[in-house]
Design a protein around this motif. Structure first.
Motif, PDB file in Angstrom:
ATOM      1  N   PHE A   1       4.606  10.424  62.178  1.00 26.41           N
ATOM      2  CA  PHE A   1       5.498  10.391  61.020  1.00 26.41           C
ATOM      3  C   PHE A   1       5.989  11.799  60.674  1.00 26.41           C
ATOM      4  CE2 PHE A   1       1.233  11.041  59.407  1.00 26.41           C
ATOM      5  CZ  PHE A   1       1.381  11.987  58.398  1.00 26.41           C
ATOM      6  N   ILE A   2       7.075  11.824  59.919  1.00 25.42           N
ATOM      7  CA  ILE A   2       7.683  13.072  59.456  1.00 25.42           C
ATOM      8  C   ILE A   2       7.742  13.033  57.936  1.00 25.42           C
ATOM      9  CG2 ILE A   2       9.840  14.390  59.349  1.00 25.42           C
ATOM     10  CD1 ILE A   2      10.341  13.668  62.232  1.00 25.42           C
ATOM     11  N   GLU A   3       7.414  14.143  57.327  1.00 27.83           N
ATOM     12  CA  GLU A   3       7.536  14.310  55.880  1.00 27.83           C
ATOM     13  C   GLU A   3       8.441  15.494  55.583  1.00 27.83           C
ATOM     14  OE1 GLU A   3       3.374  12.857  53.976  1.00 27.83           O
ATOM     15  OE2 GLU A   3       3.259  14.676  55.210  1.00 27.83           O
ATOM     16  N   PRO A   4       9.286  15.385  54.542  1.00 28.74           N
ATOM     17  CA  PRO A   4       9.505  14.261  53.638  1.00 28.74           C
ATOM     18  C   PRO A   4      10.011  13.009  54.375  1.00 28.74           C
ATOM     19  CG  PRO A   4      10.471  16.281  52.736  1.00 28.74           C
ATOM     20  CD  PRO A   4      10.111  16.564  54.152  1.00 28.74           C
ATOM     21  N   ALA A   5       9.725  11.844  53.792  1.00 23.69           N
ATOM     22  CA  ALA A   5      10.004  10.570  54.449  1.00 23.69           C
ATOM     23  C   ALA A   5      11.489  10.369  54.742  1.00 23.69           C
ATOM     24  CB  ALA A   5       9.488   9.418  53.582  1.00 23.69           C
ATOM     25  N   GLU A   6      12.363  11.034  54.006  1.00 27.33           N
ATOM     26  CA  GLU A   6      13.802  10.861  54.237  1.00 27.33           C
ATOM     27  C   GLU A   6      14.228  11.344  55.620  1.00 27.33           C
ATOM     28  OE1 GLU A   6      16.291  13.991  52.026  1.00 27.33           O
ATOM     29  OE2 GLU A   6      14.308  14.170  51.103  1.00 27.33           O
ATOM     30  N   PHE A   7      13.395  12.180  56.277  1.00 25.75           N
ATOM     31  CA  PHE A   7      13.722  12.691  57.602  1.00 25.75           C
ATOM     32  C   PHE A   7      12.962  11.958  58.703  1.00 25.75           C
ATOM     33  CE2 PHE A   7      14.082  16.402  54.655  1.00 25.75           C
ATOM     34  CZ  PHE A   7      15.470  16.462  54.643  1.00 25.75           C
ATOM     35  N   ASP A   8      12.172  10.951  58.333  1.00 24.16           N
ATOM     36  CA  ASP A   8      11.341  10.232  59.289  1.00 24.16           C
ATOM     37  C   ASP A   8      12.171   9.234  60.081  1.00 24.16           C
ATOM     38  OD1 ASP A   8       8.893   9.565  60.503  1.00 24.16           O
ATOM     39  OD2 ASP A   8       8.592   7.888  59.135  1.00 24.16           O
ATOM     40  N   GLY A   9      11.818   9.039  61.362  1.00 22.26           N
ATOM     41  CA  GLY A   9      12.398   7.951  62.120  1.00 22.26           C
ATOM     42  C   GLY A   9      13.094   8.306  63.410  1.00 22.26           C
ATOM     43  N   MET A  10      13.484   9.562  63.600  1.00 24.23           N
ATOM     44  CA  MET A  10      14.207   9.931  64.811  1.00 24.23           C
ATOM     45  C   MET A  10      13.282  10.465  65.899  1.00 24.23           C
ATOM     46  SD  MET A  10      17.188   9.719  66.033  1.00 24.23           S
ATOM     47  CE  MET A  10      17.960  10.236  67.564  1.00 24.23           C
ATOM     48  N   GLN A  11      12.040  10.731  65.576  1.00 25.74           N
ATOM     49  CA  GLN A  11      11.117  11.321  66.545  1.00 25.74           C
ATOM     50  C   GLN A  11      10.750  10.332  67.648  1.00 25.74           C
ATOM     51  OE1 GLN A  11      10.436  10.466  63.418  1.00 25.74           O
ATOM     52  NE2 GLN A  11       8.291   9.925  63.087  1.00 25.74           N
ATOM     53  N   PRO A  12      10.377  10.833  68.815  1.00 22.40           N
ATOM     54  CA  PRO A  12       9.994   9.929  69.908  1.00 22.40           C
ATOM     55  C   PRO A  12       8.670   9.242  69.623  1.00 22.40           C
ATOM     56  CG  PRO A  12       9.557  12.203  70.522  1.00 22.40           C
ATOM     57  CD  PRO A  12      10.296  12.246  69.207  1.00 22.40           C
ATOM     58  N   THR A  13       8.495   8.088  70.266  1.00 16.84           N
ATOM     59  CA  THR A  13       7.207   7.393  70.238  1.00 16.84           C
ATOM     60  C   THR A  13       6.582   7.335  71.625  1.00 16.84           C
ATOM     61  OG1 THR A  13       8.128   5.170  70.621  1.00 16.84           O
ATOM     62  CG2 THR A  13       8.033   5.961  68.333  1.00 16.84           C
ATOM     63  N   HIS A  14       7.347   7.701  72.638  1.00 11.19           N
ATOM     64  CA  HIS A  14       6.847   7.696  74.013  1.00 11.19           C
ATOM     65  C   HIS A  14       6.758   9.136  74.520  1.00 11.19           C
ATOM     66  CE1 HIS A  14       5.992   6.231  78.033  1.00 11.19           C
ATOM     67  NE2 HIS A  14       6.959   7.003  78.508  1.00 11.19           N
ATOM     68  N   PHE A  15       5.598   9.478  75.072  1.00 10.74           N
ATOM     69  CA  PHE A  15       5.342  10.845  75.519  1.00 10.74           C
ATOM     70  C   PHE A  15       4.884  10.806  76.973  1.00 10.74           C
ATOM     71  CE2 PHE A  15       4.585  10.436  70.987  1.00 10.74           C
ATOM     72  CZ  PHE A  15       5.410  11.426  70.472  1.00 10.74           C
ATOM     73  N   PRO A  16       5.801  10.992  77.912  1.00  7.74           N
ATOM     74  CA  PRO A  16       5.445  10.881  79.327  1.00  7.74           C
ATOM     75  C   PRO A  16       4.594  12.064  79.792  1.00  7.74           C
ATOM     76  CG  PRO A  16       7.705  11.636  79.080  1.00  7.74           C
ATOM     77  CD  PRO A  16       7.223  11.293  77.700  1.00  7.74           C
ATOM     78  N   SER A  17       3.944  11.867  80.920  1.00  7.71           N
ATOM     79  CA  SER A  17       3.175  12.958  81.522  1.00  7.71           C
ATOM     80  C   SER A  17       4.048  13.808  82.435  1.00  7.71           C
ATOM     81  CB  SER A  17       1.975  12.404  82.300  1.00  7.71           C
ATOM     82  OG  SER A  17       2.394  11.475  83.293  1.00  7.71           O
ATOM     83  N   SER A  18       5.302  13.389  82.620  1.00  9.08           N
ATOM     84  CA  SER A  18       6.259  14.193  83.385  1.00  9.08           C
ATOM     85  C   SER A  18       7.663  13.914  82.857  1.00  9.08           C
ATOM     86  CB  SER A  18       6.180  13.874  84.875  1.00  9.08           C
ATOM     87  OG  SER A  18       7.137  14.621  85.604  1.00  9.08           O
ATOM     88  N   PRO A  19       8.325  14.891  82.233  1.00  3.22           N
ATOM     89  CA  PRO A  19       7.804  16.223  81.926  1.00  3.22           C
ATOM     90  C   PRO A  19       6.824  16.171  80.745  1.00  3.22           C
ATOM     91  CG  PRO A  19       9.991  15.988  81.010  1.00  3.22           C
ATOM     92  CD  PRO A  19       9.720  14.737  81.779  1.00  3.22           C
ATOM     93  N   ARG A  20       5.767  16.978  80.825  1.00  9.68           N
ATOM     94  CA  ARG A  20       4.791  17.025  79.745  1.00  9.68           C
ATOM     95  C   ARG A  20       5.321  17.799  78.546  1.00  9.68           C
ATOM     96  NH1 ARG A  20       0.329  20.195  82.151  1.00  9.68           N
ATOM     97  NH2 ARG A  20      -0.901  19.603  80.319  1.00  9.68           N
ATOM     98  N   ARG A  21       6.055  18.863  78.817  1.00  8.02           N
ATOM     99  CA  ARG A  21       6.655  19.686  77.765  1.00  8.02           C
ATOM    100  C   ARG A  21       8.137  19.411  77.739  1.00  8.02           C
ATOM    101  NH1 ARG A  21       8.386  21.852  73.690  1.00  8.02           N
ATOM    102  NH2 ARG A  21       8.340  24.089  73.247  1.00  8.02           N
ATOM    103  N   ASP A  22       8.615  18.914  76.625  1.00 11.28           N
ATOM    104  CA  ASP A  22      10.046  18.610  76.504  1.00 11.28           C
ATOM    105  C   ASP A  22      10.554  19.225  75.220  1.00 11.28           C
ATOM    106  OD1 ASP A  22      12.430  17.669  77.352  1.00 11.28           O
ATOM    107  OD2 ASP A  22      11.987  15.547  77.072  1.00 11.28           O
ATOM    108  N   ARG A  23      11.606  20.022  75.336  1.00  6.75           N
ATOM    109  CA  ARG A  23      12.150  20.792  74.216  1.00  6.75           C
ATOM    110  C   ARG A  23      13.379  20.115  73.631  1.00  6.75           C
ATOM    111  NH1 ARG A  23      10.362  24.115  78.299  1.00  6.75           N
ATOM    112  NH2 ARG A  23       9.020  25.878  77.693  1.00  6.75           N
ATOM    113  N   GLY A  24      13.573  20.307  72.330  1.00  7.33           N
ATOM    114  CA  GLY A  24      14.790  19.820  71.682  1.00  7.33           C
ATOM    115  C   GLY A  24      15.045  18.352  71.923  1.00  7.33           C
TER     116      GLY A  24
END
Length: 282
Positions: A75-98
């Motif tokens: 989750f993101i706080e404040p809640a008004e900015f919540d919702g655009m973040q990823p929910t899937h985090f692959p092992s390749s690429p492990r580091r993903d920017r922007g």
């Protein structure tokens, strides 16, 4: 495995809040069972007085991709900015920017207000705040040393074009059924202006496209061609995607010109994100 809460003060005033993972000194990191760390990549000053924060992540697992649904573990706080973040985090690429951005009002120039992204994965919680005011984390929209800027990107179903990590979200929701391929079409153009004496890049720079499952339920999302190249630096790229589970998804395509000698993810340039929402039924 999980120790007491601590605050890790990273370089130049950026903080990551998290739990300490206990292991023996010099012990190798296990390939699975590790957490995901959210990253604040930096902040942009916009011409209308607002600011845009760029976020990415680091999946510390070598061999484990993770799905962390939106909610108490992501989750993101404040809640008004919540919702655009990823929910899937692959092992390749492990580091993903922007991977996504958040635009905040001009009042954030007070350097006190923060946007905080928190992820709990494999029983470990990390949070990272984004804020205005640390000069070393200020990003800009201008060209790099040899002229590179992010590509222009458009998605099937819209005439709009996106650029930079904020990119564009397709307005309409696409529909698909489990097990049946759905076509995805991207148009992209390399718009960097190169100097005539730019020996390294004057022959043209290819654009590379990489598709991701950005959000969605547990289950496989398979792209026929996950990675594609536009050798001429512009054109149309078509692939298909197949879903193993029903639900609401967001797909992301990253289009970059990292073949240029002044463009790399480590320098926070130059790529553009495109997002496609898909509703999948049985």
């Amino acid at each position: 495995m999980v120790g007491k809460m601590l605050v890790l003060a990273l370089a130049l005033g950026t903080e990551v809040y998290g739990q300490q993972v206990q292991r023996l000194p010099l012990a190798p990191r296990p390939p699975t069972g590790e957490p995901v760390a959210p990253f604040f990549e930096g902040w942009y000053r916009n011409t209308d007085g607002t600011f845009t924060f760029s976020f990415g992540y680091f999946n510390l697992n070598l061999d484990e991709s993770l799905d962390v649904p939106l909610g108490p573990d992501n989750f993101i706080e404040p809640a008004e900015f919540d919702g655009m973040q990823p929910t899937h985090f692959p092992s390749s690429p492990r580091r993903d920017r922007g991977v996504f951005t958040v635009t905040v009002p001009a009042s954030f120039e007070d350097e006190e207000q923060r946007v905080v992204w928190t992820i709990t994965a494999n029983d470990v919680t990390y949070s990272v705040p984004g804020r205005v005011g640390v000069d070393a984390f200020q990003l800009d929209y201008g060209p790099r040393a040899m002229g590179s800027v992010p590509p222009l990107v458009s998605l099937e179903g819209t005439e709009a074009k996106g650029q930079h990590p904020t990119g564009l979200m397709l307005d309409e929701v696409r529909f698909a059924t489990v097990g049946n391929p759905m076509e995805l079409t991207v148009w992209a153009s390399e718009v960097s202006v190169r100097a005539e004496d730019d020996i390294a890049n004057r022959g043209g720079v290819a654009l590379r496209l990489l598709w991701f499952k950005h959000q969605g339920p547990y289950g496989e999302v398979s792209f026929e061609d996950r990675s594609m190249v536009l050798e001429e630096g512009e054109g149309e790229a078509v692939t298909t995607v197949t879903f193993s589970e029903p639900g609401d998804y967001v797909l992301r395509v990253r289009v970059d010109n990292w073949d240029a000698n002044d463009s790399t993810g480590g320098d926070q340039c130059c790529w553009t994100n495109g997002y496609v929402r898909v509703q999948v039924t049985e």
